[in-house]
Scaffold this motif. Structure first.
Motif, PDB file in Angstrom:
ATOM      1  N   LEU A  49       0.840  -1.198   0.000  1.00  0.00           N
ATOM      2  CA  LEU A  49       0.000   0.000   0.000  1.00  0.00           C
ATOM      3  C   LEU A  49       0.879   1.255   0.000  1.00  0.00           C
ATOM      4  O   LEU A  49       1.801   1.379   0.792  1.00  0.00           O
ATOM      5  N   GLY A  50       0.587   2.151  -0.919  1.00  0.00           N
ATOM      6  CA  GLY A  50       1.354   3.389  -1.045  1.00  0.00           C
ATOM      7  C   GLY A  50       2.615   3.245  -1.871  1.00  0.00           C
ATOM      8  O   GLY A  50       3.244   4.232  -2.219  1.00  0.00           O
ATOM      9  N   LYS A  78     -11.230   1.688  -5.050  1.00  0.00           N
ATOM     10  CA  LYS A  78     -11.832   2.310  -3.859  1.00  0.00           C
ATOM     11  C   LYS A  78     -11.545   1.481  -2.609  1.00  0.00           C
ATOM     12  O   LYS A  78     -11.232   2.028  -1.548  1.00  0.00           O
ATOM     13  N   THR A  79     -11.610   0.152  -2.749  1.00  0.00           N
ATOM     14  CA  THR A  79     -11.324  -0.725  -1.612  1.00  0.00           C
ATOM     15  C   THR A  79      -9.882  -0.530  -1.149  1.00  0.00           C
ATOM     16  O   THR A  79      -9.607  -0.409   0.052  1.00  0.00           O
ATOM     17  N   VAL A  80      -8.964  -0.476  -2.110  1.00  0.00           N
ATOM     18  CA  VAL A  80      -7.548  -0.287  -1.781  1.00  0.00           C
ATOM     19  C   VAL A  80      -7.353   1.098  -1.164  1.00  0.00           C
ATOM     20  O   VAL A  80      -6.661   1.250  -0.147  1.00  0.00           O
ATOM     21  N   ASN A  81      -7.991   2.108  -1.751  1.00  0.00           N
ATOM     22  CA  ASN A  81      -7.879   3.475  -1.258  1.00  0.00           C
ATOM     23  C   ASN A  81      -8.368   3.585   0.184  1.00  0.00           C
ATOM     24  O   ASN A  81      -7.712   4.207   1.027  1.00  0.00           O
ATOM     25  N   LEU A  82      -9.506   2.979   0.473  1.00  0.00           N
ATOM     26  CA  LEU A  82     -10.058   3.047   1.828  1.00  0.00           C
ATOM     27  C   LEU A  82      -9.134   2.384   2.840  1.00  0.00           C
ATOM     28  O   LEU A  82      -8.922   2.905   3.945  1.00  0.00           O
ATOM     29  N   LYS A  83      -8.568   1.234   2.487  1.00  0.00           N
ATOM     30  CA  LYS A  83      -7.663   0.532   3.398  1.00  0.00           C
ATOM     31  C   LYS A  83      -6.394   1.347   3.628  1.00  0.00           C
ATOM     32  O   LYS A  83      -5.926   1.505   4.764  1.00  0.00           O
ATOM     33  N   ARG A  84      -5.834   1.878   2.543  1.00  0.00           N
ATOM     34  CA  ARG A  84      -4.613   2.682   2.652  1.00  0.00           C
ATOM     35  C   ARG A  84      -4.848   3.899   3.539  1.00  0.00           C
ATOM     36  O   ARG A  84      -4.058   4.200   4.435  1.00  0.00           O
ATOM     37  N   ASN A  85      -5.971   4.585   3.316  1.00  0.00           N
ATOM     38  CA  ASN A  85      -6.296   5.768   4.116  1.00  0.00           C
ATOM     39  C   ASN A  85      -6.549   5.402   5.575  1.00  0.00           C
ATOM     40  O   ASN A  85      -6.135   6.133   6.483  1.00  0.00           O
ATOM     41  N   ALA A  86      -7.218   4.272   5.811  1.00  0.00           N
ATOM     42  CA  ALA A  86      -7.499   3.828   7.182  1.00  0.00           C
ATOM     43  C   ALA A  86      -6.205   3.580   7.957  1.00  0.00           C
ATOM     44  O   ALA A  86      -6.156   3.774   9.176  1.00  0.00           O
ATOM     45  N   ALA A 140       0.285   7.284   2.874  1.00  0.00           N
ATOM     46  CA  ALA A 140       0.169   8.259   1.774  1.00  0.00           C
ATOM     47  C   ALA A 140       0.079   7.535   0.439  1.00  0.00           C
ATOM     48  O   ALA A 140       0.615   6.443   0.270  1.00  0.00           O
ATOM     49  N   ALA A 141      -0.610   8.172  -0.510  1.00  0.00           N
ATOM     50  CA  ALA A 141      -0.750   7.610  -1.854  1.00  0.00           C
ATOM     51  C   ALA A 141       0.593   7.591  -2.556  1.00  0.00           C
ATOM     52  O   ALA A 141       1.467   8.428  -2.290  1.00  0.00           O
TER      53      ALA A 141
END
Length: 154
Positions: free
Chosen positions: A16-17, A33-41, A45-46
């Protein structure tokens, strides 16, 4: 019924990231979106997100945006955006050093690739391209030796 929940492995979490969310999502058969939500949780950072240090911010406007981007390995757009967010004028705006197209500089347009002319004049490739286009000058021929420019020499 919906899809089964993605089971996150340590290997997946470690990525992730490190790569774009969409790339990882495709690899794992899920949505970005699933990956984005997990990374943000997890507070990660992207990929490609610039972490602006105070030293980097202090250099904004002291050199050309293109040169700073090259030095830091990021896009010029990222440099411009951060400089504008902080309200810092570009080097050109600060010093009024707008490039003046002298007859000698204009003569270089189309004589070599826009990138080579840009390097020679200390400008960006886009600036040279725009100047050449505005004057109706054709780009330099690719792969032709300089002796080809004057066929009488052969």
């Amino acid at each position: 019924m919906g899809k089964a929940a993605l089971e996150w492995t340590d290997e997946m979490l470690a990525l992730l990231g490190q790569e774009k969310d969409a790339v990882l999502a495709e690899r794992w058969g899920t949505s970005a979106k699933t990956v984005n939500l997990k990374r943000n949780a997890l507070g990660i950072a992207a990929c490609g997100l610039v972490h602006w240090t105070p030293e980097m911010q202090a250099q904004l406007g002291t050199d050309s945006d293109a040169e700073l981007a090259k030095r830091w390995g990021i896009s010029k757009a990222s440099v411009v955006a951060q400089r504008k967010v902080l309200g810092i004028a570009s080097r050109t705006e600060k010093h009024g050093s707008v490039f003046v197209w002298t007859p000698e500089a204009v003569a270089l347009l189309g004589s070599a690739s826009d990138a080579k002319v840009a390097e020679q004049l200390g400008l960006t490739r886009l600036t040279v391209y725009n100047a050449r286009q505005a004057r109706g000058i054709a780009p330099a021929a690719r792969g032709k030796a300089s002796s080809m420019e004057n066929p009488e020499q052969q």
